[in-house]
Design an enzyme around this catalytic site. Structure first.
Site, PDB file in Angstrom:
ATOM      1  N   CYS A   1       0.830  -0.802   0.233  1.00 19.60           N
ATOM      2  CA  CYS A   1       0.272   0.058  -0.007  1.00 19.60           C
ATOM      3  C   CYS A   1       1.039   1.080  -0.364  1.00 19.60           C
ATOM      4  O   CYS A   1       0.822   2.293  -1.003  1.00 19.60           O
ATOM      5  CB  CYS A   1      -1.162  -0.300   0.825  1.00 19.60           C
TER       6      CYS A   1
HETATM    7  N1  LIG Z   1      -3.990  -4.293   5.200  1.00 15.43           N
HETATM    8  C1  LIG Z   1      -3.293  -3.667   4.550  1.00 15.43           C
HETATM    9  O1  LIG Z   1      -3.531  -2.685   4.284  1.00 15.43           O
HETATM   10  C2  LIG Z   1      -2.984  -4.643   3.188  1.00 15.43           C
HETATM   11  C3  LIG Z   1      -1.774  -5.538   3.529  1.00 15.43           C
HETATM   12  N2  LIG Z   1      -1.337  -6.093   2.850  1.00 15.43           N
HETATM   13  C4  LIG Z   1      -1.051  -7.416   2.573  1.00 15.43           C
HETATM   14  O2  LIG Z   1      -2.142  -8.456   2.768  1.00 15.43           O
HETATM   15  C5  LIG Z   1      -1.956  -9.798   3.198  1.00 15.43           C
HETATM   16  C6  LIG Z   1      -3.051  -9.619   4.417  1.00 15.43           C
HETATM   17  O3  LIG Z   1      -3.337  -8.843   5.027  1.00 15.43           O
HETATM   18  P1  LIG Z   1      -4.591  -8.248   5.427  1.00 15.43           P
HETATM   19  O4  LIG Z   1      -5.713  -9.085   5.505  1.00 15.43           O
HETATM   20  O5  LIG Z   1      -4.015  -6.859   6.435  1.00 15.43           O
HETATM   21  O6  LIG Z   1      -4.247  -9.174   7.183  1.00 15.43           O
HETATM   22  P2  LIG Z   1      -5.313  -9.729   8.198  1.00 15.43           P
HETATM   23  O7  LIG Z   1      -4.255 -10.309   8.938  1.00 15.43           O
HETATM   24  O8  LIG Z   1      -6.294  -8.882   8.525  1.00 15.43           O
HETATM   25  O9  LIG Z   1      -5.713 -11.519   7.780  1.00 15.43           O
HETATM   26  C7  LIG Z   1      -4.668 -12.736   7.499  1.00 15.43           C
HETATM   27  C8  LIG Z   1      -5.472 -13.432   6.701  1.00 15.43           C
HETATM   28  O10 LIG Z   1      -4.794 -14.550   6.858  1.00 15.43           O
HETATM   29  C9  LIG Z   1      -4.890 -16.030   7.209  1.00 15.43           C
HETATM   30  N3  LIG Z   1      -4.308 -16.487   7.984  1.00 15.43           N
HETATM   31  C10 LIG Z   1      -3.291 -15.861   8.776  1.00 15.43           C
HETATM   32  N4  LIG Z   1      -1.882 -17.234   9.125  1.00 15.43           N
HETATM   33  C11 LIG Z   1      -2.381 -17.557   8.349  1.00 15.43           C
HETATM   34  C12 LIG Z   1      -1.229 -18.977   7.853  1.00 15.43           C
HETATM   35  N5  LIG Z   1      -0.234 -19.447   8.630  1.00 15.43           N
HETATM   36  N6  LIG Z   1      -2.105 -20.112   6.855  1.00 15.43           N
HETATM   37  C13 LIG Z   1      -3.628 -19.425   6.551  1.00 15.43           C
HETATM   38  N7  LIG Z   1      -4.212 -18.434   6.313  1.00 15.43           N
HETATM   39  C14 LIG Z   1      -3.793 -17.521   7.165  1.00 15.43           C
HETATM   40  C15 LIG Z   1      -6.019 -15.243   8.338  1.00 15.43           C
HETATM   41  O11 LIG Z   1      -6.862 -16.383   8.414  1.00 15.43           O
HETATM   42  P3  LIG Z   1      -8.444 -16.478   9.888  1.00 15.43           P
HETATM   43  O12 LIG Z   1      -9.224 -15.214  10.341  1.00 15.43           O
HETATM   44  O13 LIG Z   1      -8.646 -17.713   9.350  1.00 15.43           O
HETATM   45  O14 LIG Z   1      -6.865 -17.105  10.905  1.00 15.43           O
HETATM   46  C16 LIG Z   1      -6.145 -13.688   7.835  1.00 15.43           C
HETATM   47  O15 LIG Z   1      -7.680 -14.463   7.155  1.00 15.43           O
HETATM   48  C17 LIG Z   1      -1.059  -9.716   4.118  1.00 15.43           C
HETATM   49  O16 LIG Z   1       0.765 -10.561   3.556  1.00 15.43           O
HETATM   50  C18 LIG Z   1      -0.242  -8.443   4.177  1.00 15.43           C
HETATM   51  O17 LIG Z   1       0.852  -7.952   4.229  1.00 15.43           O
HETATM   52  C19 LIG Z   1      -0.352  -5.489   1.539  1.00 15.43           C
HETATM   53  C20 LIG Z   1      -1.447  -4.183   1.270  1.00 15.43           C
HETATM   54  C21 LIG Z   1      -2.382  -3.502   1.855  1.00 15.43           C
HETATM   55  C1  LIG Z   2       0.265   0.384   9.193  1.00  7.91           C
HETATM   56  C2  LIG Z   2       0.564  -1.188   8.862  1.00  7.91           C
HETATM   57  O1  LIG Z   2       1.373  -1.702   9.931  1.00  7.91           O
HETATM   58  N1  LIG Z   2       0.939  -0.582   7.589  1.00  7.91           N
HETATM   59  C3  LIG Z   2       1.899  -2.153   7.287  1.00  7.91           C
HETATM   60  C4  LIG Z   2       2.287  -2.069   6.286  1.00  7.91           C
HETATM   61  C5  LIG Z   2       1.398  -3.424   5.380  1.00  7.91           C
HETATM   62  C6  LIG Z   2       1.404  -3.223   3.721  1.00  7.91           C
HETATM   63  O2  LIG Z   2       1.555  -2.610   3.064  1.00  7.91           O
HETATM   64  O3  LIG Z   2       1.524  -4.287   3.264  1.00  7.91           O
HETATM   65  P1  LIG Z   2       2.368  -5.230   2.650  1.00  7.91           P
HETATM   66  O4  LIG Z   2       3.830  -5.149   3.259  1.00  7.91           O
HETATM   67  O5  LIG Z   2       1.981  -6.397   2.212  1.00  7.91           O
HETATM   68  O6  LIG Z   2       2.689  -4.315   1.407  1.00  7.91           O
HETATM   69  C7  LIG Z   2       3.405  -2.199   7.590  1.00  7.91           C
HETATM   70  O7  LIG Z   2       3.816  -1.093   7.955  1.00  7.91           O
HETATM   71  O8  LIG Z   2       4.289  -3.647   7.237  1.00  7.91           O
END
Ligand SMILES: NC(=O)C1=CN([C@@H]2O[C@H](COP(=O)(O)OP(=O)(O)OC[C@H]3O[C@@H](n4cnc5c(N)ncnc54)[C@H](OP(=O)(O)O)[C@@H]3O)[C@@H](O)[C@H]2O)C=CC1
Ligand SMILES: CC(=O)N[C@@H](CCC(=O)OP(=O)(O)O)C(=O)O
Length: 346
Positions: free
Chosen positions: A150
């Site tokens: 992000c």
């Molecule tokens: N949040 C953001 O703004 C952004 C996030 N990302 C990336 O996207 C991905 C998801 O992020 P986000 O949605 O924020 O994370 P969350 O912690 O909100 O969700 C993680 C998900 O992964 C599942 N999970 C956790 N551990 C495992 C495992 N060992 N095996 C299988 N499933 C697992 C969880 O399942 P359950 O709930 O069933 O335990 C949950 O559905 C990450 O890699 C993050 O870095 C990228 C860009 C932006």
């Molecule tokens: C507020 C906050 O904690 N943000 C996350 C970034 C989330 C994200 O973009 O995830 P990826 O690492 O998958 O790109 C961080 O700083 O690690």
């Protein structure tokens, strides 16, 4: 119809994928996968989806899911996807990975910044960095996408026109970015505990945040030379949104109007990039819930420095929306499909 599976559907990114894809006219969600909520209805976990997506969460059984899907989105923590993605790729299923695991061209950079060994470095040769505005043609042919982070999407797109046109001194770029708390995911942690992050702002991972390396990779490709820069992320008391402020020294004198024309020209035809008129700057409210990146700038004439401000929704253009944009490109659809409902204001 494109049959999709969503792994990590119960996370913040996963549930945005469910929400967007449930309204996509060319998609059928055939599988929502969870680790902790197997057997529960996704709309019991996120009641806003009641009557819209009432689908049971399944366990992660690659064979079963791969047989039913054309594409899977993996919205799992870094590291967790590394083990399942190669299996989906072997089954001929397209994969769009939302973690950092397949974003890098050079495995040593991943291993250095993530502090872990990569189990499948050979897949980095076939994975494509899923930033459509830079890599659309490669995305169209890809089987595996490393969907950008992000902070990175917001920061890279803000600087590319300046670098591509060689307008700035690339040795002294500074990016100061702020993120809402959903950027840290749904899991409980002390840092995102109500009392720790409400009425509080803090910088974190200063000079060490892993997104620095992702921004440097992409900007170096555009520049044709290695760029290293300063990147400082901040956690701010909002649910969603990223605002990035980038500072760079201009090589010659330019007015804001001249630079904005260059941005307009560079991003001509890019629906999801909106360039602001002179005197206006983006705010997170302007992009909330949407797949847009908004960009505006000011020239500080005293210093001959350009200050570029960009904003996006971390869960949409910073994650799930961009992933759907990539899917549209991979399946030869109009890349706006399912992504142009107006955003949220507030
Ligand atoms: N949040 C953001 O703004 C952004 C996030 N990302 C990336 O996207 C991905 C998801 O992020 P986000 O949605 O924020 O994370 P969350 O912690 O909100 O969700 C993680 C998900 O992964 C599942 N999970 C956790 N551990 C495992 C495992 N060992 N095996 C299988 N499933 C697992 C969880 O399942 P359950 O709930 O069933 O335990 C949950 O559905 C990450 O890699 C993050 O870095 C990228 C860009 C932006
Ligand atoms: C507020 C906050 O904690 N943000 C996350 C970034 C989330 C994200 O973009 O995830 P990826 O690492 O998958 O790109 C961080 O700083 O690690």
């Amino acid at each position: 119809m494109i049959k999709v599976g969503i792994l990590g559907a119960t996370g913040y990114v996963g549930i945005e994928l469910v929400r967007i894809l449930s309204q996509h006219p060319q998609v059928k969600i055939v599988s929502v996968v969870s680790q902790s909520f197997v057997g529960q209805n996704i709309s019991d976990i996120y009641p806003n989806l009641r009557g819209i997506v009432d689908q049971k969460c399944e366990e992660l059984d690659v064979e079963k899911i791969a047989n039913r899907c054309d594409v899977v989105f993996t919205a799992l923590p870094h590291g967790a996807s590394k083990t399942v993605i190669p299996q989906f790729v072997q089954h001929g299923v397209k994969v769009i990975d939302l973690s950092g695991d397949f974003r890098y061209n050079d495995v040593s950079i991943y291993e250095k910044w993530y502090g872990t060994k990569h189990d499948n470095p050979e897949l980095l040769d076939i994975s494509v960095y899923g930033l459509p505005e830079l890599h659309r043609d490669e995305i169209a042919k890809a089987h595996l996408i490393g969907n950008p982070g992000c902070y990175t999407t917001c920061s890279i797109l803000a600087l590319v026109p300046l670098i591509a046109n060689k307008l700035i001194d690339t040795r002294h770029i500074i990016i100061d970015a702020k993120s809402g708390v959903s950027g840290a995911g749904r899991g409980l942690s002390l840092d995102t505990h109500f009392c720790e992050c409400t009425e509080n702002i803090k910088a974190y991972k200063v000079a060490t945040h892993r997104h620095t390396s992702e921004i440097e990779q992409e900007l170096s490709l555009v520049a044709g030379e290695e760029i290293i820069l300063s990147f400082t992320p901040h956690l701010i008391p909002m649910k969603r949104g990223i605002l990035s402020t980038a500072y760079a020294d201009l090589k010659q004198k330019y007015t804001a109007g001249e630079l904005l024309k260059i941005y307009e020209e560079y991003y001509k035809g890019e629906f999801f990039i909106r360039i602001y008129d002179e005197g206006k700057l983006p705010e997170t409210n302007h992009v909330s819930g949407s797949n847009f990146v908004d960009i505006g700038l000011v020239v500080d004439e005293r210093l001959n420095r350009v200050v570029v401000v960009s904003a996006l929704d971390n869960l949409i253009k910073g994650a799930a929306g961009q992933a759907v944009q990539n899917m549209n490109i991979m399946f030869e659809l109009d890349e706006k499909t399912g992504l142009v409902a107006s955003g949220l204001y507030l």
